[in-house]
Each structure stands twice: as C-alpha cells, then as structure tokens.
Motif scaffolding. Structure first.
Motif, PDB file in Angstrom:
ATOM      1  N   UNK A 167      -7.710  -9.996  -4.161  1.00  0.00           N
ATOM      2  CA  UNK A 167      -6.894  -8.889  -3.646  1.00  0.00           C
ATOM      3  C   UNK A 167      -7.507  -8.285  -2.390  1.00  0.00           C
ATOM      4  N   UNK A 168      -6.599  -7.851  -1.494  1.00  0.00           N
ATOM      5  CA  UNK A 168      -6.994  -7.023  -0.353  1.00  0.00           C
ATOM      6  C   UNK A 168      -5.785  -6.165   0.021  1.00  0.00           C
ATOM      7  N   UNK A 169      -5.580  -5.047  -0.677  1.00  0.00           N
ATOM      8  CA  UNK A 169      -4.412  -4.209  -0.401  1.00  0.00           C
ATOM      9  C   UNK A 169      -4.519  -3.520   0.963  1.00  0.00           C
ATOM     10  N   UNK A 170      -3.381  -3.391   1.628  1.00  0.00           N
ATOM     11  CA  UNK A 170      -3.288  -2.658   2.895  1.00  0.00           C
ATOM     12  C   UNK A 170      -2.547  -1.355   2.620  1.00  0.00           C
ATOM     13  N   UNK A 171      -3.180  -0.244   2.951  1.00  0.00           N
ATOM     14  CA  UNK A 171      -2.653   1.081   2.611  1.00  0.00           C
ATOM     15  C   UNK A 171      -1.461   1.442   3.491  1.00  0.00           C
ATOM     16  N   UNK A 172      -0.380   1.924   2.857  1.00  0.00           N
ATOM     17  CA  UNK A 172       0.830   2.331   3.580  1.00  0.00           C
ATOM     18  C   UNK A 172       1.002   3.848   3.644  1.00  0.00           C
ATOM     19  N   UNK A 173       0.444   4.573   2.675  1.00  0.00           N
ATOM     20  CA  UNK A 173       0.576   6.025   2.706  1.00  0.00           C
ATOM     21  C   UNK A 173       0.740   6.614   1.320  1.00  0.00           C
ATOM     22  N   UNK A 174       0.906   7.930   1.292  1.00  0.00           N
ATOM     23  CA  UNK A 174       1.014   8.686   0.042  1.00  0.00           C
ATOM     24  C   UNK A 174       2.313   9.474   0.031  1.00  0.00           C
ATOM     25  N   UNK A 175       2.933   9.547  -1.151  1.00  0.00           N
ATOM     26  CA  UNK A 175       4.153  10.331  -1.348  1.00  0.00           C
ATOM     27  C   UNK A 175       3.867  11.399  -2.390  1.00  0.00           C
ATOM     28  N   UNK A 176       4.212  12.634  -2.077  1.00  0.00           N
ATOM     29  CA  UNK A 176       4.025  13.758  -3.000  1.00  0.00           C
ATOM     30  C   UNK A 176       5.403  14.324  -3.337  1.00  0.00           C
ATOM     31  N   UNK A 177       5.709  14.436  -4.634  1.00  0.00           N
ATOM     32  CA  UNK A 177       6.996  14.944  -5.080  1.00  0.00           C
ATOM     33  C   UNK A 177       6.865  16.399  -5.507  1.00  0.00           C
ATOM     34  N   UNK A 178       7.834  17.212  -5.106  1.00  0.00           N
ATOM     35  CA  UNK A 178       7.888  18.621  -5.507  1.00  0.00           C
ATOM     36  C   UNK A 178       9.197  18.852  -6.244  1.00  0.00           C
ATOM     37  N   UNK A 179       9.103  19.402  -7.460  1.00  0.00           N
ATOM     38  CA  UNK A 179      10.288  19.664  -8.270  1.00  0.00           C
ATOM     39  C   UNK A 179      10.522  21.169  -8.303  1.00  0.00           C
ATOM     40  N   UNK A 180      11.516  21.671  -7.599  1.00  0.00           N
ATOM     41  CA  UNK A 180      11.779  23.117  -7.592  1.00  0.00           C
ATOM     42  C   UNK A 180      12.425  23.556  -8.897  1.00  0.00           C
ATOM     43  N   UNK A 181      12.523  24.862  -9.099  1.00  0.00           N
ATOM     44  CA  UNK A 181      13.149  25.397 -10.313  1.00  0.00           C
ATOM     45  C   UNK A 181      14.602  24.981 -10.406  1.00  0.00           C
ATOM     46  N   UNK A 182      15.271  24.942  -9.282  1.00  0.00           N
ATOM     47  CA  UNK A 182      16.664  24.483  -9.235  1.00  0.00           C
ATOM     48  C   UNK A 182      16.799  23.530  -8.056  1.00  0.00           C
ATOM     49  N   UNK A 183      17.713  22.607  -8.195  1.00  0.00           N
ATOM     50  CA  UNK A 183      17.985  21.683  -7.109  1.00  0.00           C
ATOM     51  C   UNK A 183      17.260  20.360  -7.276  1.00  0.00           C
ATOM     52  N   UNK A 184      17.438  19.492  -6.272  1.00  0.00           N
ATOM     53  CA  UNK A 184      16.863  18.154  -6.298  1.00  0.00           C
ATOM     54  C   UNK A 184      15.386  18.175  -5.916  1.00  0.00           C
ATOM     55  N   UNK A 185      14.702  17.133  -6.361  1.00  0.00           N
ATOM     56  CA  UNK A 185      13.302  16.976  -6.004  1.00  0.00           C
ATOM     57  C   UNK A 185      13.171  16.676  -4.514  1.00  0.00           C
ATOM     58  N   UNK A 186      12.100  17.162  -3.917  1.00  0.00           N
ATOM     59  CA  UNK A 186      11.816  16.882  -2.514  1.00  0.00           C
ATOM     60  C   UNK A 186      10.513  16.097  -2.421  1.00  0.00           C
ATOM     61  N   UNK A 187      10.353  15.391  -1.300  1.00  0.00           N
ATOM     62  CA  UNK A 187       9.208  14.496  -1.155  1.00  0.00           C
ATOM     63  C   UNK A 187       8.490  14.761   0.167  1.00  0.00           C
ATOM     64  N   UNK A 188       7.169  14.778   0.088  1.00  0.00           N
ATOM     65  CA  UNK A 188       6.323  14.928   1.276  1.00  0.00           C
ATOM     66  C   UNK A 188       5.585  13.621   1.512  1.00  0.00           C
ATOM     67  N   UNK A 189       5.541  13.183   2.762  1.00  0.00           N
ATOM     68  CA  UNK A 189       4.941  11.902   3.123  1.00  0.00           C
ATOM     69  C   UNK A 189       3.666  12.138   3.914  1.00  0.00           C
ATOM     70  N   UNK A 190       2.611  11.409   3.552  1.00  0.00           N
ATOM     71  CA  UNK A 190       1.334  11.495   4.250  1.00  0.00           C
ATOM     72  C   UNK A 190       0.916  10.093   4.672  1.00  0.00           C
ATOM     73  N   UNK A 191       0.877   9.834   5.980  1.00  0.00           N
ATOM     74  CA  UNK A 191       0.487   8.513   6.502  1.00  0.00           C
ATOM     75  C   UNK A 191      -0.744   8.616   7.406  1.00  0.00           C
TER      76      UNK A 191
END
Length: 398
Positions: A167-191
């Motif tokens: 194996x030799x994985x190549x890093x693409x980035x990180x995704x962070x999910x935020x679940x608010x009290x109401x509404x759809x989940x939102x996502x933050x991207x870190x590259x």
C-alpha cells in the motif's frame, strides 16, 4: 516486483516464446515507466482529484495521482459523499485516500471450455484507483501515509511492486460533517495537507530560447547553450541557490534576472509590484549608481541615489504639475502636513516649487535667504518689522 537491473527479452529467429518471455516483456516496460515516475518526479497528485462542494455534497472529481511506488492511480468517475458514509463509520470526520488496485477482467473471446470461475478466463489485468475512507483520528501525515514500511521512505526508492497489498495511499483531504438541530447536514472540506507531484531537477532549460531556471545548481564556470544558430552564455554563480534567466539583449554572459542566495535576493531590470511592498524590520537601501545617475524612468516618480545625494524625483511635468504630500491618516481620512507643489509656467526654464505647511512651522536654526522679510511681506510691513526689532534691541540694552 523485486528490485533488479533492467532486463529486456532478447529476441532472435526461431525463438521459442514461453509465458515467462511475455511476462518479462511486460514487466520491463512497467518498471521503466514507474522508475521514471519515481526518479524524475516526486509522488502525489498530478491532475484533478479536487475535493469540493457540488449541490451541497462533498465530491471528489476524476483525476490522476502517482503513489510512492511509481504506480499511476487513475480515477475515472466522480465520487459523492453524504451523511450515510459518516453514519456507517460512526464518526463526523472522514479522511479520504486514493490507493492502487489491480483487478482482472474476462474476455468475451475466451475459449468456450473456460468456465466463468476459471482463472484462465481472465485475459486482462486492469489497473484501478480506489478511494479509501477512514475515520479520522490524529492529524494525518500525508508524507508518511499509513500502511507504508518505514524503509520505503528512504531515498532512493526504486522498487516498483505491482501487488496492491504493498500500500501507498495518496491523501485527498478531510470532510467534517455538522448536524444542526434542524435542517440538513452540512459539510466542511479541508484540503490543506494534500501532496502534489513535483519535479526532481537541478536545471530546467527552455528548448527554443535562452530561458533557464536553476534549482539548487551552483555553476562555477560559464555555461554555454546553443539554440539553432544562436549561442547563449550564462554567467557562473558559485553562491546562488535559485536563479531565473530570461532572454534579453546583449552579447555578454547572461546574468540571472532573479537570483536567490543564502543571505540575499537579487533582481535585475525594472520590477513591478502589483500590491503593497512591506519591509518588516528591514531598510530600503540605494547603493551608489555612480555620479550623474539618472532616474530609472523620467516620466514616473522614483527614488534613487546619485553620488552622495538621495533623490526623490517627481518625474517630468509634461503631463501637468506634480505634488509631494506628507501627512497622516486618522479615522480613515488623510490629513496633510506638508505639501510641495511643482509647476512649470509656459516658457519658463526652471519649474517652480511651492511649499505649503498645514499647521505650525517651527524653525530650529537659521533661514538662509537674501532677505526673508522682503521675500515674504510688503515693503511697508518690512519697514515696520525692522523698527520693532530695533526698538526691542534698544530696550534690551538698557
């Protein structure tokens, strides 16, 4: 693939071709290509593979990467991520890696006696790239991806294994999910920590001109390059660590337009800065350009040194008058303190300079003038001032 000298099949007439010859022929080209990827370049993302938002979801776009074993990772289809991937792993943060895979495909023209499970039916080996999703823990080190032996990070790495278990994985980035009290989940991207392919070279030459970039090269003698009938000579520089040569006039040895040393940076020619130039804890110096030096450009204001004089040159007055204003900024407004106006009357040989002081003028010393009184006031006022001065002197003597 074990590390071994490059070995080609030696073909000759009436040679008996075995399975080993065919495999060695293919292995030779695989090794040569992957060693080129390892030696001429550094591993990482080559093109595409952007991690971004599309329609409210994180998406990895198609692209190409090269892993640390020189294997090419070609992602053909976009990958979309949503809440279900996070819930399946029981986390709100995911790290995305691209890894090498080797699949085997069937051939519809395979012999009929081969059943669907017969390995002899696999006529094609297919190189693929797969995105591997992991639960984030500590901040990953993309330059030392998980699953790679420590010895593999030692230079030079010339092994080119084909087994996906290496194996030799190549890093693409990180995704962070935020679940608010109401509404759809939102996502933050870190590259921020993605690794991109680089170039291993000490010199990059333009094939059709004198353009050249030196990367860590320290030539101690003049270098010569021929392009067609033209001969380009490059000045030596035993100290420079980075240099850019641009084609220009002259028959002498080319000096770098930009040169970076361990303790200095040199720029030759006119330099344009589109933005602010900040000198943090440093000084702006003007080495002696020789007596009689002229302004770098007569039509624009400039600061330069001529002999022992530092000149602030306002440029020509052909386009109208020019002003030099010194002041301060308060509450977003510029407050003038000293203003020098330059104007040239029609037919006048010498431009006229008018000095305007906005505020009090304190003179600690003398005023050098033929007669400051007659230059600043009328004759009547000058006579009155003279009488007052004489009266004051007489009263003081008593």
């Amino acid at each position: 693939m074990p590390l071994a000298p490059a070995t080609r099949v030696n073909y000759f007439d009436r040679q008996f071709i075995r399975l080993a010859e065919l495999r060695d022929e293919q292995a030779y080209h695989l090794q040569q290509r992957r060693r080129h990827n390892l030696s001429h370049h550094s591993w990482g993302i080559v093109a595409g593979l952007e991690l971004l938002h599309e329609d409210g979801h994180p998406v990895v776009r198609p692209g190409l990467a090269v892993d640390g074993y020189g294997r090419e990772l070609l992602l053909l289809n976009r990958a979309v991520y949503g809440r279900e991937q996070f819930e399946r792993l029981g986390t709100r943060r995911l790290d995305l890696w691209l890894e090498y895979r080797l699949d085997f495909g069937d051939d519809r023209l395979a012999p009929a006696e081969c059943g669907s499970a017969d390995p002899n039916r696999h006529y094609r080996a297919i190189e693929r790239a797969e995105i591997v999703v992991t639960r984030d823990g500590a901040r990953p080190d993309p330059r030392h991806p998980p699953g790679v032996p420590v010895t593999a990070f030692e230079d030079p790495l010339l092994a080119t294994p084909d087994d996906p278990l290496n194996r030799w994985p190549v890093y693409l980035g990180r995704i962070v999910m935020d679940i608010p009290a109401t509404g759809e989940a939102t996502f933050e991207i870190d590259t921020a920590d993605r690794i991109y392919v680089g170039l291993n070279a000490e010199l990059i030459d333009h094939p059709g001109s004198a353009g050249r970039i030196e990367l860590g090269r320290r030539p101690i003698a003049e270098d010569v390059k021929r392009v067609g009938d033209d001969e380009h000579r490059y000045a030596p520089g035993a100290k420079r660590d980075f240099a850019v040569f641009a084609p220009g006039p002259g028959t002498g040895a080319l000096e770098p337009t930009l040169a970076v040393y361990g303790s200095a940076t040199q720029i030759r020619g006119n330099t344009e800065v589109h933005g602010n130039l900040v000198l943090d804890g440093a000084s702006l110096q003007f080495p002696d350009a020789g007596s009689g030096a002229a302004a770098p450009s007569e039509d624009v204001p400039s600061i330069y040194r001529s002999g022992d004089a530092l000149r602030l040159d306002m440029g020509t007055l052909e386009g109208g008058g020019r002003n030099l204003v010194i002041g301060v900024t308060k509450d977003g407004a510029f407050i003038e303190a000293l203003e020098v106006r330059f104007s040239s009357a029609e037919g006048a040989l010498t431009p006229k300079a008018t000095v305007i002081v906005h505020g009090d003028l304190h003179v600690d010393g003398t005023i050098d003038s033929a007669d400051v009184r007659t230059r600043t006031v009328t004759e009547e006022v000058a006579a009155l001032l003279t009488g007052m001065v004489q009266t004051t002197i007489a009263a003081g003597s008593n």
